[in-house]
Structures are given as structure tokens and as C-alpha cells.
Design an enzyme around this catalytic site. Structure first.
Site, short mmCIF file in Angstrom:
data_model
loop_
_atom_site.label_atom_id
_atom_site.label_comp_id
_atom_site.label_asym_id
_atom_site.label_seq_id
_atom_site.Cartn_x
_atom_site.Cartn_y
_atom_site.Cartn_z
N HIS A 1 0.83 -1.19 0.00
CA HIS A 1 0.00 0.00 0.00
C HIS A 1 0.88 1.26 0.00
CE1 HIS A 1 -3.90 1.97 0.70
NE2 HIS A 1 -3.25 2.81 1.50
N MET B 1 0.30 11.59 -0.84
CA MET B 1 -0.34 12.76 -0.23
C MET B 1 0.28 14.03 -0.80
SD MET B 1 -0.44 11.56 3.77
CE MET B 1 -0.72 9.86 4.23
N MET C 1 -4.33 10.43 -2.00
CA MET C 1 -4.96 11.42 -1.14
C MET C 1 -4.54 12.80 -1.65
SD MET C 1 -4.59 9.58 2.59
CE MET C 1 -3.25 8.47 2.15
N PHE D 1 -2.21 11.03 8.05
CA PHE D 1 -1.08 10.67 8.88
C PHE D 1 -1.21 9.21 9.34
CE2 PHE D 1 -1.34 15.24 9.34
CZ PHE D 1 -0.01 15.64 9.21
N GLY E 1 -0.31 6.00 12.08
CA GLY E 1 -0.24 5.84 13.52
C GLY E 1 -1.45 6.30 14.29
#
Length: 222
Positions: A28, A32, A63, A138, A140
């Protein structure tokens, strides 16, 4: 299917990081642009280089603003699946056609707050549905279990023949969340820190897959 996210990998060693997950189904890649989402990651040149350095199919998640313009290039680069955001595409159906014409599967992603019902008809022109279980931008972040209602709806639509998409989820997937996502009906799990934060990323992929398979009732039906 397990798709390790290189957003959590060492960007200075991407070829080695890809080689560390030989059992992955897809790799993946989060693209961005610093506009659609606040973060800035990597773009087409890095994807092209990664495509040359790994045999694992690339799953590119765009994105970005104006994906209608840029998405076909990622398909032309050899990506297996190219996903655009429903919230960013000007003409989602046209974008899907262009991605497919360039040789890739076409995916549509929706943010946690975007209703699935608004996009069901559009999804008939897509191959994959990526449900975001965190706010995009982002890595995490913590898993948002409330999005699983959308997964369950999508699973029902697939199982009843109303849609033919592969259901993918991205955000906060780990050993503690993958089973509930699998039970809801997910086919493909994007996992970042749960894989690349592990001592042995390859073993982490295998462990996540075992958990998902054990919890996935719909796999027995397919």
C-alpha cells in the site's frame, strides 16, 4: 489480503522494506499532496522506482486534489490498484474508466465522515472500496470502530450481488483491531505500524492474515 503500508516504512530504504514483507498481497502506497490532506509524502517517480524494485503488486492510495488528472499515470506505471477519494474526484466514474483503461483496478475511498449510501451507484464502476478507519493524512492514528457500519453495509451489497467491489480498510489496523474488521466483512487490510513497527515484518503479515482468516465468516461463503 494484507497490504502493508509503506507510510510506516523507512523511506530511505523502500526497496529493502518491500523485500521485508514477501508474503504481502499488495504493497500500500499513500500518495499525499499537502493539499487534500495536510501531509506530503511521495509521488509518481517514487512509485515508478518502487514498481521496478518489487514483485509485490502496488496499491496506490491517492490522497490528492484533482485525482482525475493524475490517477491514470499511476496505473500506467504498473500499479495493480489505484484508489481515488470520493471527496476529491470531479468525475469519479470517468476517473475509474481512465484508471481501468490504463491497466489497473480502480478504487474509491471514503473518509470516516462520508456516508457510503451517497456513493453506492458510483461504486458500480469501481473494483475496490477503501473505507478509511482514521482521518486520512497521517499514519499511527487510532482505529475508529464506528466506520464498521459502512463495511457491514458494503459487505451486504456485495454478498447480495448489488456491488462487485473488494472491500478494503485503512487506518489503525493491528492485532487488536483486525478481527473486528474481518468480522464486519473486510477483504483487504492495510496495516502500517503493525507491520513495519514489528521486529519481523514478514511474520507480522502472516500473523495478521491468520487472525483475519479466522474471523472472516464471509470467506467461507465465497
Amino acid at each position: 489480503m494484507i497490504a502493508p503500508s509503506i507510510l510506516s516504512a523507512d523511506f530511505a530504504r523502500l526497496a529493502e522494506e518491500a523485500a521485508a514483507v514477501p508474503g504481502a498481497d499488495w504493497l500500500h502506497v499513500d500518495v499525499m499532496d499537502g493539499h487534500f490532506v495536510p501531509n506530503l509524502t511521495l509521488g509518481l517517480p517514487v512509485v515508478e522506482a518502487l514498481e521496478r524494485s518489487t514483485a509485490i503488486p502496488l496499491d496506490c492510495h491517492l490522497m490528492i486534489n484533482n485525482p482525475d488528472r493524475w490517477a491514470p499515470g499511476y496505473a500506467e506505471a504498473g500499479s495493480r490498484n489505484v484508489t481515488v477519494h470520493a471527496e476529491a474526484a470531479h468525475d469519479p466514474r470517468g476517473c475509474a474508466r481512465d484508471i481501468r483503461a490504463a491497466g489497473a483496478l480502480a478504487g474509491l475511498s471514503i473518509k470516516p465522515g462520508t456516508p457510503l449510501e451517497d456513493w453506492v451507484e458510483v461504486l458500480r464502476d469501481f473494483d475496490t472500496l477503501l473505507v478509511m478507519s482514521v482521518e486520512p493524512g497521517f499514519g499511527g492514528q487510532s482505529f475508529m470502530p464506528e466506520v464498521l457500519d459502512k463495511v457491514r453495509t458494503a459487505r451486504r451489497l456485495v454478498d447480495t450481488g448489488h456491488l462487485t467491489v473488494l472491500v478494503e480498510i485503512d487506518g489503525g489496523i493491528s492485532a487488536s483491531t483486525i478481527e473486528q474488521a474481518a468480522e464486519a466483512g473486510v477483504d483487504c487490510f492495510v496495516a502500517g505500524s503493525a507491520v513495519y513497527g514489528a521486529e519481523d515484518p514478514g511474520r507480522a503479515v502472516a500473523a495478521l492474515r491468520a487472525q483475519a482468516v479466522a474471523a472472516s465468516d464471509h470467506l467461507d461463503e465465497g
